[in-house]
Scaffold this active site. Structure first.
Site, mmCIF file in Angstrom:
data_model
loop_
_atom_site.group_PDB
_atom_site.id
_atom_site.type_symbol
_atom_site.label_atom_id
_atom_site.label_comp_id
_atom_site.label_asym_id
_atom_site.label_seq_id
_atom_site.Cartn_x
_atom_site.Cartn_y
_atom_site.Cartn_z
ATOM 1 N N HIS A 131 0.821 -1.214 0.000
ATOM 2 C CA HIS A 131 0.000 0.000 0.000
ATOM 3 C C HIS A 131 0.853 1.262 0.000
ATOM 4 C CE1 HIS A 131 0.657 1.084 4.272
ATOM 5 N NE2 HIS A 131 0.574 -0.209 4.543
ATOM 6 N N CYS A 147 3.060 -4.776 6.757
ATOM 7 C CA CYS A 147 2.754 -4.566 5.339
ATOM 8 C C CYS A 147 3.998 -4.122 4.565
ATOM 9 C CB CYS A 147 1.666 -3.503 5.194
ATOM 10 S SG CYS A 147 0.034 -4.051 5.719
#
Length: 171
Positions: A131, A147
């Site tokens: 992301h 992440c």
């Protein structure tokens, strides 16, 4: 505009040591990005804050058509656009911006389902994404909560190049 690369042609390689993500097409390197993986290092266990290793695929994509600084919470656009004032108001938020590529592990007992001890190692249920993140966050340094963070302009570009089902190898 570049045509989307089909899942059969594309592969993403995430190198946690080098802090890079590479897009490969037909066994040819297309582009390399500087990224940020987990501050806690690599690991599979739920709740570890680590980036999971192994073979994955992109299971879902979020954010198509939204502005570059779109803010996401639980994969939903909040209606907010990231800026300095918002950052000051929510100083402790783990910012998920621009686009989300949600990863699903492909190795049962390693990054999918539970391990031999019955502990969750499932990358998808751990909400492991590729992301966007604020430009103030450094790349090339492991600082995420598990992440894979990218620059917003770069995740916008990558989002258009890959499809659901694209293979992702994290090593």
């Amino acid at each position: 505009m570049t045509q989307t690369i089909t899942t059969e042609q594309a592969q993403l390689i995430v190198d946690c040591q080098a802090q890079t993500l590479q897009l490969w097409q037909n066994q040819q390197l297309v582009r390399t990005f500087s990224i940020s993986t987990a501050k806690n290092g690599t690991g599979q266990l739920s709740g570890s804050g680590c980036t999971p290793l192994g073979r994955h695929k992109i299971s879902e994509k979020f954010g198509e058509g939204l502005p570059i600084n779109a803010v996401f919470v639980a994969r939903q656009f909040t209606g907010e656009l990231y800026d300095e004032a918002l950052a000051e108001r929510f100083a402790n938020r783990d910012w998920i911006l621009a686009r989300i590529l949600w990863l699903e592990g492909l190795e049962e007992g390693y990054n999918r389902g539970e391990n031999a001890q019955g502990i969750c190692v499932d990358s998808k249920s751990r909400y492991i994404y590729i992301h966007g993140t604020p430009d103030t966050e450094p790349m090339g340094v492991p600082l995420s909560h598990g992440c894979i963070r990218m620059r917003n302009q770069e995740i916008l570009w990558l989002f258009e190049q890959v499809e659901v089902g694209t293979q992702v190898v994290i090593r």
